[in-house]
Design a protein around this motif. Structure first.
Motif, short mmCIF file in Angstrom:
data_model
loop_
_atom_site.label_atom_id
_atom_site.label_comp_id
_atom_site.label_asym_id
_atom_site.label_seq_id
_atom_site.Cartn_x
_atom_site.Cartn_y
_atom_site.Cartn_z
N ASP A 87 13.34 -13.12 12.65
CA ASP A 87 12.08 -13.32 13.39
C ASP A 87 10.90 -12.79 12.59
O ASP A 87 9.89 -13.47 12.43
CB ASP A 87 12.13 -12.61 14.75
CG ASP A 87 13.12 -13.26 15.71
OD1 ASP A 87 13.54 -14.40 15.42
OD2 ASP A 87 13.48 -12.61 16.72
N GLN A 143 16.15 -1.83 1.73
CA GLN A 143 17.41 -1.08 1.73
C GLN A 143 18.20 -1.34 3.00
O GLN A 143 17.67 -1.16 4.09
CB GLN A 143 17.12 0.43 1.63
CG GLN A 143 16.47 0.85 0.33
CD GLN A 143 16.22 2.34 0.31
OE1 GLN A 143 17.17 3.12 0.31
NE2 GLN A 143 14.97 2.74 0.33
N PRO A 144 19.47 -1.71 2.87
CA PRO A 144 20.29 -1.95 4.06
C PRO A 144 20.84 -0.63 4.60
O PRO A 144 20.82 0.37 3.90
CB PRO A 144 21.44 -2.80 3.51
CG PRO A 144 21.63 -2.30 2.12
CD PRO A 144 20.24 -1.89 1.62
N LEU A 162 19.99 -7.11 15.20
CA LEU A 162 19.23 -6.70 14.01
C LEU A 162 19.04 -7.90 13.08
O LEU A 162 17.93 -8.12 12.57
CB LEU A 162 19.98 -5.57 13.30
CG LEU A 162 19.37 -5.11 11.97
CD1 LEU A 162 17.94 -4.61 12.17
CD2 LEU A 162 20.21 -4.02 11.32
N PHE A 222 0.83 -1.20 0.00
CA PHE A 222 0.00 0.00 0.00
C PHE A 222 0.87 1.26 0.00
O PHE A 222 1.78 1.40 0.81
CB PHE A 222 -0.91 -0.04 1.24
CG PHE A 222 -1.77 1.18 1.39
CD1 PHE A 222 -2.74 1.49 0.44
CD2 PHE A 222 -1.62 2.02 2.48
CE1 PHE A 222 -3.54 2.61 0.58
CE2 PHE A 222 -2.42 3.15 2.64
CZ PHE A 222 -3.38 3.45 1.68
N GLN A 257 2.21 -7.57 2.46
CA GLN A 257 1.98 -6.35 3.24
C GLN A 257 2.40 -6.52 4.70
O GLN A 257 3.06 -5.66 5.28
CB GLN A 257 0.49 -5.95 3.16
CG GLN A 257 0.17 -4.62 3.83
CD GLN A 257 0.64 -3.43 3.01
OE1 GLN A 257 0.45 -3.38 1.81
NE2 GLN A 257 1.30 -2.47 3.66
N ASN A 291 9.18 -2.32 8.03
CA ASN A 291 9.08 -0.87 7.92
C ASN A 291 9.05 -0.22 9.32
O ASN A 291 9.69 0.80 9.57
CB ASN A 291 7.82 -0.52 7.12
CG ASN A 291 7.74 0.93 6.70
OD1 ASN A 291 6.69 1.53 6.67
ND2 ASN A 291 8.87 1.52 6.34
N GLU A 292 8.32 -0.86 10.22
CA GLU A 292 8.24 -0.30 11.58
C GLU A 292 9.56 -0.46 12.34
O GLU A 292 9.84 0.27 13.29
CB GLU A 292 7.07 -0.92 12.35
CG GLU A 292 5.79 -0.14 12.05
CD GLU A 292 4.52 -0.92 12.33
OE1 GLU A 292 4.55 -1.76 13.25
OE2 GLU A 292 3.52 -0.69 11.63
N MET A 293 10.37 -1.42 11.90
CA MET A 293 11.72 -1.55 12.49
C MET A 293 12.68 -0.48 11.98
O MET A 293 13.83 -0.41 12.41
CB MET A 293 12.34 -2.90 12.07
CG MET A 293 11.93 -4.08 12.91
SD MET A 293 12.50 -5.59 12.08
CE MET A 293 14.29 -5.36 12.10
N GLY A 294 12.25 0.31 11.00
CA GLY A 294 13.13 1.35 10.46
C GLY A 294 13.69 1.04 9.09
O GLY A 294 14.64 1.68 8.65
N PHE A 295 13.09 0.05 8.44
CA PHE A 295 13.59 -0.32 7.11
C PHE A 295 12.54 -0.05 6.05
O PHE A 295 11.35 -0.12 6.31
CB PHE A 295 14.05 -1.79 7.11
CG PHE A 295 15.29 -1.94 7.95
CD1 PHE A 295 16.53 -1.84 7.35
CD2 PHE A 295 15.21 -2.09 9.32
CE1 PHE A 295 17.68 -1.91 8.12
CE2 PHE A 295 16.35 -2.16 10.10
CZ PHE A 295 17.60 -2.07 9.50
N ASP A 296 13.05 0.28 4.87
CA ASP A 296 12.17 0.75 3.80
C ASP A 296 12.41 -0.08 2.55
O ASP A 296 13.50 -0.67 2.38
CB ASP A 296 12.48 2.24 3.54
CG ASP A 296 11.35 2.95 2.82
OD1 ASP A 296 10.34 2.31 2.48
OD2 ASP A 296 11.48 4.18 2.60
N PHE A 340 6.18 -6.55 5.04
CA PHE A 340 6.74 -5.20 4.86
C PHE A 340 6.44 -4.30 6.05
O PHE A 340 7.32 -3.58 6.54
CB PHE A 340 6.22 -4.56 3.57
CG PHE A 340 6.53 -3.09 3.52
CD1 PHE A 340 7.85 -2.66 3.38
CD2 PHE A 340 5.54 -2.13 3.67
CE1 PHE A 340 8.16 -1.31 3.37
CE2 PHE A 340 5.84 -0.77 3.67
CZ PHE A 340 7.16 -0.37 3.51
N ASP A 341 5.20 -4.34 6.53
CA ASP A 341 4.82 -3.46 7.65
C ASP A 341 5.75 -3.64 8.84
O ASP A 341 6.20 -2.67 9.45
CB ASP A 341 3.36 -3.72 8.08
CG ASP A 341 2.36 -3.07 7.13
OD1 ASP A 341 2.80 -2.23 6.31
OD2 ASP A 341 1.17 -3.40 7.19
#
Lengths: 434, 356
Positions: A113, A96-97, A107, A62, A144, A151-156, A147-148
């Protein structure tokens, strides 16, 4: 769970031998993950038939238009049902690393996990050829969710399709004495300020930035990026005489002559008798302690890195550091592989204003590319088609003899405004002398 | 439908929270490095701080158990920090030299080869192949595993004249990149067109435009809009396949493997170079690709024997000349080694410079 394992005689062959085997990893995952049982079934079929069986499609998350690589199986039975249904969808998330690819053990574990808890296969590649962490193997319904959490861990998500792509920088300032700028800061400045072009693909074709801290170019920026930022310096090579003497003691005159002096591409290094050594503004010198002094003529040095690589710590990059920018490196397709071309021989990259200038330059290049390239044309192909002079004019960059190997040898050109161009050169010379 | 949340467009993450504290402290202030032994690097900062790096090979695509094992080794022996290289090697950094040997022992016991530094043959940069690519002519992970088994000694020792970078690509698009030795699938037959599907699947003008030699034209076949290929012009590059999968380029029998040498991304000594074709027509034979391994090993052995210290593969070939390269490696030279692509004449010898 615990679907019966499929016989994989071909893949089994790849478990022997001393190198770590990806097949052993796949098998371990298959013990608890039906998707991986079927993935192995499809892979074994490929090995048997020597054919690939994936096709692409459109799967995303999304808010974004790219970054997920969809894969659907083409191995179907006579009723069009997948032969390996659990792996019928096997998508990859490109993530992206951290710049420079640094990780803590925590990490790494957290990533494992999340990947297993959200329906992922458990298979991860560190890293893809553009630098993405590739979370390989997830069904459409779980894309989704996976990814969510990441993404919440700080990765895009990274890039895919006609978009800005994930970037790479070398280890650089984190651990290398050759580093000439803050590679991670440059990467994050350029990528994060243009992130919309990564997430919503709307460029003519892919666009890559890469950042190498010195001309050793450990991330292969000149050949593999549309805009390469290569660290360099413009003052003299620094000398640590004790270190040079330590090298000389170990390698002797033979090593110094054969491995250092004779391999200098511009013959900028000479030996003189210490008693006759004169020095000068542009000379770096190391007294070898045996009556000889090694002299480097920095005016004629092309910053190739060879002598610095041979005598690490003894010869070091200068203090007036900056970057060279090259544009138009790419792989094959339309016109074959091309390397980047120098468009800025030197610019400082230290202050916030310098980074802002890099940021502006990168934005201008993307904009020019977006407006002028044909569909599926890379920046290097566009420059081939329109000529470097037109590109420079569009970017408002001055011409410089460092951009060429040699001037034009073909007389077929039109030069009505020659005098105006000479005027420009004179202004450029004056401004760069100031 | 579950509630959707907008993404946090955070972009490339800051590496600092994941970087070894000694590297954070001395960021941009390093002064010296040395190479104590294969697989180990030593760096010293201007402050006097030191860091040792131990480099190990991986399979690149790893199951989470392997990654957790690597993380456990990091916790137990290496201060909890790692990084990956552009060629998928893993690097452990420690601030205490006495931690190096226990770390090497722990990695070795778990089967991770220690090497890939200085004058070694590093891990092969590679693509996705059968595992995840939609247009692969071969596998990549398998070719690489098979080859790295053969080159294991050259990874853990540093006996080459200079570093050697390898890459593997599963089609001519060459996502694996440039390398001292590159192993790339070469298609040898024009695409086979499934005319029933073209009209439904392909945007014909964009397929026509994609062809680098203008060999594709629109055509009516059996009354349906389709495409045709002028097979005399076709160079079998496969560029038409991604926008039009009914133009099948992969061929289990006729997809061959080519070997290219002399690519170099560093500016050291000579300017960066692209790799050049030296061998072609090798069988694409899973699961061990023995013919490919044989040619790669022959090239490496010749370079090792004949190259001088610090010469990268292209530096060595530039010194001895291409005729000597073909003579010493025993590889045949054919008309296909003569470049006839745009600008190819720049590669021809316009001089009387000939070695006898």
């Amino acid at each position: 769970m615990a679907k019966k394992m499929i016989d994989t005689p071909n893949l089994d062959e790849l478990e022997s031998g001393p190198w770590p085997s990806f097949v052993t990893g796949l098998k371990r995952l298959a013990k608890e993950n039906d998707m991986m049982v079927d993935l192995m079934g499809q892979l074994e079929t490929s090995y048997k038939d020597m054919k690939g069986y994936w096709k692409g499609g459109t799967v995303g998350v999304f808010g974004y238009g790219g970054g997920v690589i969809p894969r659907f199986t083409e191995l179907k039975d006579e009723n069009h049902q997948p032969l390996f249904p659990e792996a019928a969808e096997f998508h990859t998330l490109r993530i992206q690393p951290p710049a420079g690819m640094h990780y803590t053990s925590d990490l790494l574990r957290k990533m494992c996990d999340v990947w297993t808890a959200t329906g992922g296969s458990g298979l991860i590649a560190f890293h893809g050829q553009s630098g993405d962490i590739m979370f390989q193997g997830v069904k459409t319904e779980n894309v989704q969710k996976a990814f969510d959490e990441l993404n919440e861990m700080g990765f895009d998500l990274g890039g895919a399709g006609p978009a800005l792509r994930t970037s790479m920088s070398c280890v650089g300032a984190a651990r290398c004495e050759h580093s000439c700028f803050d590679e991670a800061k440059a990467l994050r400045t350029v990528i994060n300020n243009n992130i919309d072009d990564m997430h919503r693909p709307s460029l003519p074709y892919k666009f890559k930035f890469k950042f190498s801290g010195c001309p050793n170019d450990c991330v292969n920026a000149i050949q593999r990026s549309d805009m390469a930022t290569i660290g360099t310096w413009r003052d003299n090579i620094r000398v640590d005489e004790a270190q040079v003497q330590a090298y000389y003691k170990d390698h002797g005159m033979k090593g110094l002559v054969n491995d250092v002096i004779s391999k200098c591409p511009t013959k900028a290094i000479t030996l003189v008798a210490s008693a006759e050594f004169k020095g000068g503004d542009k000379i770096s010198a190391a007294n070898l302690g045996d009556g000889n002094t090694m002299c480097i003529d920095n005016k004629n040095c092309v910053r190739c890195m060879h002598c610095l690589n041979v005598i690490p710590g003894g010869l070091r990059v200068g203090l007036d550091k900056g970057v060279t920018i090259l544009v138009g490196g790419k792989g094959v397709l339309k016109i074959g592989a091309t390397m980047g071309t120098v468009v800025i021989p030197f610019m400082k990259l230290e202050s916030d204003e310098d980074f802002e200038r890099l940021n502006e330059l990168s934005r201008n290049i993307i904009d020019f590319f977006a407006e002028n390239a044909l569909e599926h044309e890379r920046t290097g192909e566009m420059i081939d088609r329109i000529g470097l002079a037109n590109f420079l004019e569009g970017m408002d960059l001055p011409v410089d003899p460092n951009m060429i190997n040699a001037p034009r040898s073909n007389p077929y050109f039109r030069s009505d405004d020659w005098d105006e161009q000479v005027e420009k050169w004179n202004e450029y010379k004056q401004s760069s002398a100031a | 439908m579950a509630e959707l949340r907008p993404p946090i467009e955070s972009g490339a993450p800051d590496p600092m929270p994941y970087m070894h504290p000694v590297m954070v402290k001395n960021y941009g202030k390093w002064a010296f490095h040395s190479h104590p032994k294969p697989g180990v690097l030593y760096h010293r900062a201007e402050s006097g701080d030191e860091i040792w790096t131990v480099k190990a090979g991986t399979a690149r695509q790893m199951d989470h158990y392997t990654i957790r094992e690597l993380a456990d080794i990091a916790d137990q022996y290496a201060d909890g920090y790692v990084r990956f290289t552009a060629r998928s090697n893993i690097e452990y950094m420690v601030a205490d030299g006495s931690k190096v040997e226990p770390l090497i022992k722990a990695l070795s016991e778990k089967g991770y080869p220690i090497g890939g530094t200085a004058n070694s043959v590093s891990m092969i940069a590679h693509t996705q192949g059968f595992l995840h690519c939609d247009i692969p002519g071969t596998d990549a992970s398998g070719v690489v595993k098979a080859l790295m088994d053969e080159l294991y000694d050259d990874f853990v020792k540093c006996e080459m004249p200079n570093r050697v970078k390898l890459s593997t690509s599963c089609c001519e698009i060459n996502c694996g990149g440039q390398a001292d030795i590159a192993i790339i699938v070469q298609h040898t037959k024009p695409p086979k067109i499934n005319h029933d599907l073209v009209a439904n699947v392909c945007e014909r003008p964009s397929v026509v435009a994609r062809c680098p030699v203008a060999a594709i034209r629109p055509a009516l076949v059996n009354g349906k809009p389709s495409l045709e290929v002028d097979e005399k012009k076709c160079i079998c590059c496969g560029a038409c396949y991604p926008p039009c999968p009914p133009m099948q380029i992969n061929d289990p029998e006729h997809s061959k493997i080519a070997i290219w040498v002399g690519g170099k991304n560093s500016n050291a000594r000579s300017k960066p170079t692209f790799h050049k074709l030296v061998a072609n027509g090798l069988p694409n034979r899973a699961p061990r690709w023995p013919e490919v391994a044989e040619v790669v090993k022959k090239i490496l052995a010749t370079y090792k024997e004949d190259g001088k210290p610090w010469e990268r593969m292209i530096d060595w070939i530039d010194r001895i000349g291409w005729p000597a390269f073909f003579e010493k490696t025993g590889l045949p030279f054919t008309k296909y080694h003569i470049d006839n692509w745009r600008g190819g004449r720049y590669n021809l010898n316009a001089s009387a410079h000939i070695r006898f």
